[in-house]
Design a protein around this motif. Sequence first.
Motif, PDB file in Angstrom:
ATOM      1  N   SER A   1       0.830  -1.202   0.000  1.00  0.00           N
ATOM      2  CA  SER A   1       0.000   0.000   0.000  1.00  0.00           C
ATOM      3  C   SER A   1       0.861   1.247   0.000  1.00  0.00           C
ATOM      4  CB  SER A   1      -0.929   0.003   1.220  1.00  0.00           C
ATOM      5  OG  SER A   1      -1.810  -1.092   1.198  1.00  0.00           O
ATOM      6  N   VAL A   2       1.883   1.276   0.841  1.00  0.00           N
ATOM      7  CA  VAL A   2       2.756   2.445   0.955  1.00  0.00           C
ATOM      8  C   VAL A   2       3.512   2.692  -0.350  1.00  0.00           C
ATOM      9  CG1 VAL A   2       4.808   3.363   2.103  1.00  0.00           C
ATOM     10  CG2 VAL A   2       3.005   2.271   3.457  1.00  0.00           C
ATOM     11  N   GLN A   3       4.124   1.651  -0.894  1.00  0.00           N
ATOM     12  CA  GLN A   3       4.945   1.845  -2.089  1.00  0.00           C
ATOM     13  C   GLN A   3       4.100   2.110  -3.335  1.00  0.00           C
ATOM     14  OE1 GLN A   3       8.424  -0.497  -2.815  1.00  0.00           O
ATOM     15  NE2 GLN A   3       8.745  -0.958  -0.638  1.00  0.00           N
TER      16      GLN A   3
ATOM     17  N   SER B   1      -3.406   8.488   6.066  1.00  0.00           N
ATOM     18  CA  SER B   1      -2.005   8.885   6.023  1.00  0.00           C
ATOM     19  C   SER B   1      -1.464   8.876   4.593  1.00  0.00           C
ATOM     20  CB  SER B   1      -1.175   7.941   6.898  1.00  0.00           C
ATOM     21  OG  SER B   1       0.201   8.214   6.795  1.00  0.00           O
ATOM     22  N   LEU B   2      -1.803   7.850   3.825  1.00  0.00           N
ATOM     23  CA  LEU B   2      -1.324   7.742   2.442  1.00  0.00           C
ATOM     24  C   LEU B   2      -1.913   8.841   1.567  1.00  0.00           C
ATOM     25  CD1 LEU B   2      -1.495   3.870   1.901  1.00  0.00           C
ATOM     26  CD2 LEU B   2       0.510   5.269   2.433  1.00  0.00           C
TER      27      LEU B   2
ATOM     28  N   ASP C   1      -5.888   8.749  -4.009  1.00  0.00           N
ATOM     29  CA  ASP C   1      -7.172   8.384  -3.419  1.00  0.00           C
ATOM     30  C   ASP C   1      -7.081   6.946  -2.906  1.00  0.00           C
ATOM     31  OD1 ASP C   1      -9.855   8.839  -2.693  1.00  0.00           O
ATOM     32  OD2 ASP C   1     -10.542   7.723  -4.445  1.00  0.00           O
ATOM     33  N   VAL C   2      -7.550   6.729  -1.698  1.00  0.00           N
ATOM     34  CA  VAL C   2      -7.512   5.393  -1.098  1.00  0.00           C
ATOM     35  C   VAL C   2      -8.883   5.062  -0.516  1.00  0.00           C
ATOM     36  CG1 VAL C   2      -6.386   3.864   0.558  1.00  0.00           C
ATOM     37  CG2 VAL C   2      -5.076   5.719  -0.502  1.00  0.00           C
ATOM     38  N   LYS C   3      -9.440   3.945  -0.925  1.00  0.00           N
ATOM     39  CA  LYS C   3     -10.709   3.461  -0.390  1.00  0.00           C
ATOM     40  C   LYS C   3     -10.459   2.195   0.430  1.00  0.00           C
ATOM     41  CE  LYS C   3     -12.930   6.581  -2.816  1.00  0.00           C
ATOM     42  NZ  LYS C   3     -13.451   7.796  -2.150  1.00  0.00           N
TER      43      LYS C   3
END
Length: 268
Positions: free
Chosen positions: A25-27, A51-52, A59-61
Amino acid sequence: MIMNRALQDYTLITGASSGLGKEFSVQCAARGMNILMMALPGSFATGLAESLMQEYDVDVKVFEFDLTDRMQLLEHLNHILENFEVSCLINNAGIGGTAAMSESSMEALDQILQVNIRSMVQITQTLLPHLLRQQKSYILNVSSMAAFTPIAYKTVYPASKAFISSFSLGLKEELYGTAVSVSVVCPGQMMTNSSVSARIIKQGIRGRIGLMSTAEVVRISLQKTFAGKAVIIPGAWNKINYLLMRFLPLELKLKIASRVIRKDMVFK
């Protein structure tokens, strides 16, 4: 390198909030990729997502549920197909366990099969028509070095990882010439959580040989996936181990791998 992606273009990651999945997720976010995170309830996925989004302007769901719940999985997949464009699928979720078969519950064994095999196949099969419509898309399935040999006291886990490897390579050939590139990564030992870390530390020097960080495994995995590599074995020691396992007689490598597990077990 930052990947320029349209706002509606997403990467779906299972087991996305901890261990290897968190690092994916981070990378991926650092590459400018929007993310759909599948994670267990109470896994702090929402905090990671926030945070991301703040740090990488993506955009993060978040979809928090148990992958063994077939109805919920189907509902979430249908929602994703109706509302998002997915160009990359990372089937990372997986569980294991160490116990004699005679002492294992059927529920525990079935959970390994449900998470490692059934949910992975269902997610892939459901999203495949969608991925085939993209200009270019990727599937990365997370297997393990354990896929290369049976192991006593872990019987179901390495068998499930061997399934993932076989499934991935068969699917890659099936999709040859299409927009979809399929890869499978086979990591060795990593300190992904507290229990795994404690076991590795207990093994001493033997446990630390070839030990890799999740960050390095994910960096190599993403790089090779986007380059179209079929089988990804991160790290020089793991490559050497893979070659040794290919040439050792099955009975010998089975005994070697099982002896290591047997020494680590604590019989109650």
